[in-house]
Motif scaffolding. Structure first.
Motif, PDB file in Angstrom:
ATOM      1  N   ARG A  91     -98.742-106.723  -1.321  1.00 56.22           N
ATOM      2  CA  ARG A  91     -97.576-107.202  -2.059  1.00 56.22           C
ATOM      3  C   ARG A  91     -97.816-108.638  -2.535  1.00 56.22           C
ATOM      4  N   ARG A  94    -100.186-108.661  -5.436  1.00 56.11           N
ATOM      5  CA  ARG A  94     -99.508-108.260  -6.669  1.00 56.11           C
ATOM      6  C   ARG A  94     -98.716-109.409  -7.267  1.00 56.11           C
ATOM      7  N   SER A  95     -98.066-110.177  -6.419  1.00 56.92           N
ATOM      8  CA  SER A  95     -97.234-111.256  -6.959  1.00 56.92           C
ATOM      9  C   SER A  95     -98.042-112.534  -7.154  1.00 56.92           C
ATOM     10  N   HIS A  96     -99.375-112.386  -7.200  1.00 58.23           N
ATOM     11  CA  HIS A  96    -100.266-113.496  -7.528  1.00 58.23           C
ATOM     12  C   HIS A  96    -100.204-114.651  -6.534  1.00 58.23           C
TER      13      HIS A  96
ATOM     14  N   GLY B 334    -100.058-101.444  -9.456  1.00 56.75           N
ATOM     15  CA  GLY B 334     -98.926-100.731  -8.908  1.00 56.75           C
ATOM     16  C   GLY B 334     -97.812-101.648  -8.473  1.00 56.75           C
ATOM     17  N   GLY B 335     -97.072-101.222  -7.464  1.00 54.04           N
ATOM     18  CA  GLY B 335     -95.917-101.983  -7.044  1.00 54.04           C
ATOM     19  C   GLY B 335     -94.755-101.683  -7.970  1.00 54.04           C
ATOM     20  N   ASP B 339     -92.151-107.078  -7.980  1.00 55.10           N
ATOM     21  CA  ASP B 339     -93.353-107.823  -7.574  1.00 55.10           C
ATOM     22  C   ASP B 339     -93.769-108.841  -8.627  1.00 55.10           C
ATOM     23  N   TYR B 340     -93.387-108.575  -9.869  1.00 59.05           N
ATOM     24  CA  TYR B 340     -93.850-109.418 -10.967  1.00 59.05           C
ATOM     25  C   TYR B 340     -92.688-110.121 -11.648  1.00 59.05           C
TER      26      TYR B 340
END
Lengths: 383, 368
Positions: A91, A94-96, B334-335, B339-340
């Motif tokens: 996770r 993914r969120s860098h 994914g995710g 998440d972004y």
């Protein structure tokens, strides 16, 4: 009018036009400066530093604490934090918040005594530039940890004489680019990639504009006039080439192994080749907008097809043919052989001849088609 | 509004250059661009060999190296200087040098050292080839260890062994890593060029102060948005699938919302920029050369951690930077959208700000 007077008249006419048209002048002045400047600025760090890496600690031992300290100390890495499971790590990747996670599994401390206890590096392969640095740096971190463990721990329990360095050792160096700097490799290639595209857009605009605006009737060009019109562009972009070299070799201090004169000759040959292709596009389509679109296709993707970063020899047959038809591909070869390394003989002459060959093959028919369009008022004014 | 919606399609159909940019170029680039990356990983990079030792140990090592998939020994040379010449002339990307005394050192129980030299201009190829050779050296090392063990007993294995596992882009191909980002630069440039060309043409014909109503602008934006979403569907749904690039890692709804955000920001930016041009061909001259810097600012080929912070912040003003982060993230990593969220919010703000600019520029005060 003599040839020389015709050349001079067209040269002066083009310069006068530039002085009156700020947007056309922009393509010669602040646009190359801005775009080359952004690339130079972005990569001025040279070597990638402080990429965030997570530690997944399932074995709370001296080994994981040692790895944490070493990650923090590695120049390319920084410890983004410690988590307890892979899902949390994914996770965060993914969120860098991190580019990779190093898993220290349960019972690593016990298994390490027997040797070959696995520690697993999960890296984000979607971001290849960061991934390559991280793999290299983490391998060094684990090597260093192994050295210490061998000295302190394994040596205490292993039979005498069995703790010794690996039987075959490799010393790896990058010739001509000792730190393996991506700045040197990428910027030296990206600047000419931008310059040839902007050059071609400017030249296509210059020749296409005359047909579009029907001003070609007054101009009534011959071969000398075509040369006079192209000359200011060649001169200005040779100036940018010189500045690009001065930036990397002078300001940034990257060693010039070969001859700057040969590289500048390469720039000149490359510009001549793109000049030939420009004439061919404008002469064949007689339409500025179409010629510009074709320029985007021909010169806009050169960087991918030049084989400078990814090997062209392995690409599809189409890509190999296409790549070799691009003057930039030959320029990139010359650059590797006369800036980064010092090649000799045919290794230098080959790319130069290839670029001049493309120039000849395209400029000949291009000039014929363009001069024919210049005498055919029916083909003027197309949009 | 619907008249303007249909009007945009009619205008594109009537203008060959616009149709080329908006409809044909995404199709051409989808076939054209990935063809440069068909092999995905480096194989058979040309390597030269200098064996100054000429013992059983060095020959054993060379046999192993010759079998390495990433490298191909193209010549066996008498000296290191010769190897340097080969590399300088671009005939090899790496050299393996086995110094004299290599076999003797191993027989004595000392480590035998070999020299690996990569070409600094071909970092990817050189490091792939050297990585493969390094693995082969490990093999030779095990053989050598058996030899040594007769004299000194078996060596203790290293305490830790590192296993590297790729997350997300598990094939680790360079096409699979580059093109899924390039695709969104292509969509961005196709919309930007197509719409600015049409607007430049319209302003050239109808005068620089041409104005439209708010609902007309909405219709044009909606039509452009539909084209952009078709582009995204084409690349993500078909092209990535055809090339077997990592895709569809996140739920479809999240990908769809992200695509709408990216296309909305891109269309809004295109319409805002379009209001500045007064000549049909001008956008082609000025917008084409920004593709390469836009891609590099996207962070795939150069990590944003290594980009100067001011430049990284400025890069957020272009839809491509957050767009690449969001779309590559959702497609490959994914995710879910949460998440972004910073990238998604970035795109929403860009859509809003560029939308306001476009409205102020195109719609006269009375019609807003």
């Amino acid at each position: 009018m003599t040839q020389r007077a015709g050349f001079k008249a067209s040269f002066v006419r083009e310069c006068r036009f530039m002085a009156r048209s700020p947007w056309d002048l922009a393509l010669l002045t602040w646009i190359p400066l801005l775009l080359c400047g952004v690339i130079a600025w972005q990569l001025s760090g040279g070597v990638v530093r402080d990429l965030p890496v997570l530690l997944i600690v399932q074995d709370d031992s001296a080994i994981s604490r040692d790895l944490a300290i070493r990650i923090e100390a590695a120049p390319g890495l920084t410890l983004a934090g410690q988590v307890s499971d892979l899902a949390t790590a994914e996770r965060l990747v993914r969120s860098h918040k991190a580019h990779a996670a190093l898993l220290v599994p349960r019972e690593t401390a016990e298994r390490a005594l027997m040797g070959q206890a696995p520690v697993i590096l999960y890296f984000n392969a979607s971001y290849p530039a960061a991934a390559a640095t991280i793999q290299r740096e983490v391998a060094a971190v684990v090597d260093a940890a192994n050295m210490r463990l061998a000295a302190e721990q394994t040596a205490a329990i292993a039979p005498q004489g069995s703790v010794r360095p690996a039987p075959v050792r490799a010393v790896t160096v990058m010739a001509w680019n000792a730190p393996g700097s991506q700045e040197f490799q990428l910027v030296s290639l990206l600047h000419p990639a931008l310059l040839h595209l902007i050059f071609m857009l400017a030249v296509v605009s210059a020749f296409g504009r005359e047909l579009r605006d029907r001003s070609i009737g007054d101009w009534a060009p011959d071969l000398a006039a075509l040369a006079g019109k192209a000359a200011p562009y060649l001169a200005v972009f040779m100036g940018w080439a010189l500045l690009a070299i001065l930036w990397l070799a002078g300001v940034r201090g990257w060693h010039f192994a070969g001859s700057p004169i040969v590289l500048l000759a390469g720039y000149a040959a490359m510009y001549l080749a793109y000049l030939g292709v420009s004439l061919l596009f404008v002469g064949a389509t007689r339409t500025l907008s179409q010629s510009l679109s074709m320029t985007g296709l021909f010169a806009g993707a050169s960087f991918a097809f030049a084989g400078a970063i990814f090997p062209l020899e392995q690409a599809s047959a189409f890509a190999r043919v296409w790549g070799n038809a691009l003057p930039y591909t030959h320029f990139a070869r010359l650059l590797a052989r006369t800036w980064i390394a010092q090649g000799h003989g045919m290794a230098l002459v080959g790319p130069l001849l290839a670029m001049l060959g493309i120039a000849l093959v395209t400029a000949g028919p291009g000039a014929v088609l363009y001069l024919r369009a210049a005498r055919d008022p029916g083909s003027w004014g197309r949009r | 509004m619907w008249a303007a919606f249909r009007g945009l399609f009619a205008a594109i159909a009537a203008d060959r250059a616009a149709a080329l940019l908006l409809f044909v170029s995404p199709v051409i680039y989808a076939g054209f661009y990935p063809s440069a990356y068909t092999d995905e990983v480096v194989t058979r990079a040309p390597v030269v060999l200098v064996d100054l030792d000429r013992t059983a140990a060095s020959r054993n090592l060379i046999v192993r190296v010759d079998a390495v998939q990433q490298a191909e020994i193209v010549a066996s040379l008498p000296s290191a200087g010769e190897a340097e010449l080969w590399m300088a002339d671009g005939r090899a990307v790496a050299a393996l040098i086995v110094p004299a005394g290599f076999g003797e050192e191993i027989a004595r129980g000392n480590p035998g050292t070999v020299l690996l030299t990569g070409h600094g201009a071909y970092l990817l190829r050189a490091s792939s080839a050297l990585g493969g050779i390094g693995a082969a050296l490990g093999q030779t090392g095990r053989d050598a260890a058996r030899e040594q063990a007769r004299a000194a007993g078996p060596p203790a294995p290293p305490a830790l062994s590192l296993v590297a596992r790729p997350l997300f882009n598990t094939r680790e191909g360079y096409g699979a890593a580059v093109f899924p980002g390039v695709a969104f630069v292509i969509i961005h440039q196709s919309l930007l060029l197509g719409l600015t060309l049409l607007a430049g043409t319209a302003r050239e014909r109808m005068g620089a102060d041409v104005h439209i109503t708010g609902s007309q602008l909405a219709g044009i934006a909606l039509a452009a948005g539909v084209i952009g979403l078709l582009d995204v569907g084409w690349f993500v749904g078909l092209v990535f699938w055809w090339h077997d690039y990592p895709r569809a890692a996140a739920p479809l709804a999240d990908v769809a919302i992200a695509a709408i955000l990216f296309v909305a920001a891109t269309v809004a930016a295109a319409l805002a920029l379009a209001s500045m041009f007064r000549t049909r061909e001008r956008p082609l001259q000025l917008v084409l050369p920004i593709s390469l810097p836009l891609f590099f600012l996207g962070g795939l080929s150069w990590p944003s951690e290594a980009t100067p912070p001011v430049l990284a912040a400025l890069a957020r003003l272009f839809p491509t930077s957050p767009g690449l982060e969001l779309m590559v993230g959702l497609n490959q990593m994914g995710g879910s959208l949460t998440d972004y969220w910073p990238a998604a919010l970035n795109l929403a703000v860009l859509a809003l700000v560029f939308g306001i600019i476009a409205t102020r520029r195109w719609v006269p005060r009375l019609d807003r």
